[in-house]
Design an enzyme around this catalytic site. Structure first.
Site, mmCIF file in Angstrom:
data_model
loop_
_atom_site.group_PDB
_atom_site.id
_atom_site.type_symbol
_atom_site.label_atom_id
_atom_site.label_comp_id
_atom_site.label_asym_id
_atom_site.label_seq_id
_atom_site.Cartn_x
_atom_site.Cartn_y
_atom_site.Cartn_z
ATOM 1 N N TYR A 155 8.365 -13.237 7.418
ATOM 2 C CA TYR A 155 8.008 -12.049 6.631
ATOM 3 C C TYR A 155 8.092 -12.334 5.127
ATOM 4 O O TYR A 155 7.190 -11.961 4.362
ATOM 5 C CB TYR A 155 8.965 -10.926 7.022
ATOM 6 C CG TYR A 155 8.712 -9.574 6.402
ATOM 7 C CD1 TYR A 155 7.755 -8.708 6.924
ATOM 8 C CD2 TYR A 155 9.457 -9.138 5.308
ATOM 9 C CE1 TYR A 155 7.550 -7.445 6.374
ATOM 10 C CE2 TYR A 155 9.268 -7.884 4.748
ATOM 11 C CZ TYR A 155 8.310 -7.040 5.278
ATOM 12 O OH TYR A 155 8.113 -5.792 4.732
ATOM 13 N N LYS A 159 5.000 -12.074 2.546
ATOM 14 C CA LYS A 159 5.022 -11.115 1.432
ATOM 15 C C LYS A 159 4.977 -11.831 0.074
ATOM 16 O O LYS A 159 4.428 -11.291 -0.893
ATOM 17 C CB LYS A 159 6.255 -10.213 1.538
ATOM 18 C CG LYS A 159 6.209 -9.256 2.740
ATOM 19 C CD LYS A 159 5.026 -8.299 2.667
ATOM 20 C CE LYS A 159 5.090 -7.200 3.711
ATOM 21 N NZ LYS A 159 3.945 -6.279 3.666
HETATM 22 P P1 NAD Z 1 5.959 1.068 9.731
HETATM 23 O O1 NAD Z 1 6.255 0.110 10.805
HETATM 24 O O2 NAD Z 1 6.545 2.440 9.801
HETATM 25 O O3 NAD Z 1 4.385 1.239 9.543
HETATM 26 C C1 NAD Z 1 3.527 0.122 9.524
HETATM 27 C C2 NAD Z 1 2.129 0.579 9.813
HETATM 28 O O4 NAD Z 1 1.276 -0.567 9.879
HETATM 29 C C3 NAD Z 1 2.025 1.302 11.162
HETATM 30 O O5 NAD Z 1 1.179 2.417 11.019
HETATM 31 C C4 NAD Z 1 1.364 0.251 12.055
HETATM 32 O O6 NAD Z 1 0.584 0.785 13.099
HETATM 33 C C5 NAD Z 1 0.491 -0.486 11.047
HETATM 34 N N1 NAD Z 1 0.144 -1.817 11.523
HETATM 35 C C6 NAD Z 1 0.971 -2.786 11.952
HETATM 36 N N2 NAD Z 1 0.267 -3.867 12.326
HETATM 37 C C7 NAD Z 1 -1.038 -3.578 12.108
HETATM 38 C C8 NAD Z 1 -2.252 -4.291 12.288
HETATM 39 N N3 NAD Z 1 -2.279 -5.547 12.769
HETATM 40 N N4 NAD Z 1 -3.414 -3.675 11.971
HETATM 41 C C9 NAD Z 1 -3.408 -2.432 11.483
HETATM 42 N N5 NAD Z 1 -2.299 -1.689 11.299
HETATM 43 C C10 NAD Z 1 -1.129 -2.272 11.609
HETATM 44 O O7 NAD Z 1 6.369 0.340 8.400
HETATM 45 P P2 NAD Z 1 6.555 0.855 6.895
HETATM 46 O O8 NAD Z 1 7.984 0.751 6.590
HETATM 47 O O9 NAD Z 1 5.841 2.129 6.658
HETATM 48 O O10 NAD Z 1 5.804 -0.342 6.138
HETATM 49 C C11 NAD Z 1 4.583 -0.218 5.447
HETATM 50 C C12 NAD Z 1 4.409 -1.444 4.579
HETATM 51 O O11 NAD Z 1 5.489 -1.523 3.642
HETATM 52 C C13 NAD Z 1 4.445 -2.755 5.351
HETATM 53 O O12 NAD Z 1 3.531 -3.672 4.804
HETATM 54 C C14 NAD Z 1 5.860 -3.243 5.141
HETATM 55 O O13 NAD Z 1 5.959 -4.633 5.288
HETATM 56 C C15 NAD Z 1 6.116 -2.784 3.734
HETATM 57 N N6 NAD Z 1 7.527 -2.659 3.368
HETATM 58 C C16 NAD Z 1 8.337 -1.754 3.983
HETATM 59 C C17 NAD Z 1 9.658 -1.674 3.594
HETATM 60 C C18 NAD Z 1 10.610 -0.688 4.202
HETATM 61 O O14 NAD Z 1 11.797 -0.712 3.829
HETATM 62 N N7 NAD Z 1 10.204 0.200 5.069
HETATM 63 C C19 NAD Z 1 10.150 -2.507 2.601
HETATM 64 C C20 NAD Z 1 9.298 -3.415 1.996
HETATM 65 C C21 NAD Z 1 7.979 -3.477 2.390
#
Ligand code: NAD
Length: 249
Positions: A155, A159
């Site tokens: 990851y 990223k």
């Molecule tokens: P989440 O798991 O709640 O949501 C992720 C979304 O991406 C879901 O709707 C899922 O269906 C979709 N998804 C996953 N794989 C996919 C694919 N191959 N094609 C299309 N859609 C796909 O996660 P989140 O926390 O809302 O994360 C959103 C973004 O933010 C991500 O890129 C994650 O890496 C990033 N992020 C999150 C955090 C955190 O603390 N939550 C921190 C840093 C970065």
């Protein structure tokens, strides 16, 4: 920060950060198309709720790691939005485990969605974005891509790759008046972080100057800034939204 009539595509909008961005952008008058991967019920529910408020929101199923899905999205964008002004590459997954235990499949899954998917969909969407009067690309990275995180070699690499991609593309597209920026969220309360053990979260909160885990709205507000004309002179940057946890020099 009005997004009046701006045509916007957001990946992974059926929950978490993506859903918050869909809601925030719709409230600001954007015409939003968001993708879901499997949760159709949730996606349709979001469309119903926001449409009932008079907002312009559509959804379509797409897996960003599948080339055919990315290509098919182009037609959906043309049919539902009639063009594209803003692309938000939000979809992402984790497959966390220590390096010694990580399988090549866990590596590939994360790379295919979090980096290859971002690259592939952006390439497809460049066509309509280049026709926009003022295009914006917003890539959701992570503080893991800046700091590195034990248990997240796959990851963190993906990223960090998104940040490099953002910088390179910002240089390529600057002359075409398209801004390309990333957001690096810290710990944000979503189903992704709900998977983390409570003690890890509590330890993390101790390292956060603002002493709280982030809310999805914190990221949606940053995305709104980067999508709006308030950020027209900002490109190639990574906006860290993490309560002060990471302070890049
Ligand atoms: P989440 O798991 O709640 O949501 C992720 C979304 O991406 C879901 O709707 C899922 O269906 C979709 N998804 C996953 N794989 C996919 C694919 N191959 N094609 C299309 N859609 C796909 O996660 P989140 O926390 O809302 O994360 C959103 C973004 O933010 C991500 O890129 C994650 O890496 C990033 N992020 C999150 C955090 C955190 O603390 N939550 C921190 C840093 C970065």
């Amino acid at each position: 920060m009005n997004l009046n009539q701006k045509r916007i595509l957001i990946t992974g909008g059926s929950r978490g950060i993506g859903k918050a961005i869909v809601e925030r952008f719709a409230e600001e008058g954007a015409h939003v198309l968001f993708t879901y991967k499997s949760n159709m019920a949730s996606a349709l529910d979001i469309v119903d709720v926001l449409s009932a408020k008079g907002y312009h929101v559509h959804t379509v199923k797409a897996d960003v790691s599948v080339e055919e899905d990315c290509k098919a999205l182009l037609k959906h964008v043309q049919d539902t939005l009639g063009g594209l002004d803003v692309l938000v590459n939000n979809a992402g997954i984790t497959r966390d485990t220590l390096m010694l235990r990580m399988t090549i499949n866990q590596y590939d899954d994360v790379m295919n969605t979090n980096l290859r998917g971002v690259w592939m969909l952006t390439q497809v969407m460049l066509k309509p974005l280049l026709k926009s009067e003022k295009g914006k690309i917003i890539n959701i990275s992570s503080v893991s891509g800046i700091l590195g995180n034990a248990g997240q070699t796959n990851y963190s690499a993906a990223k960090a790759g998104v940040i490099g991609f953002t910088k390179a593309l910002a240089r390529e597209l600057g002359g075409r008046d398209i801004n390309v920026n990333a957001i690096a969220p810290g710990f944000i309360k979503t189903e992704m972080t709900d998977q983390l053990p409570e003690e890890i979260l509590n330890q993390a909160i101790q390292q956060i100057p603002l002493k709280r885990i982030g809310d999805v709205k914190d990221i949606a507000n940053a995305a709104l800034f980067l999508a709006s004309n308030q950020s027209d002179y900002i490109t190639g940057q990574t906006l860290v939204v993490d309560g002060g946890m990471v302070m890049p020099s």
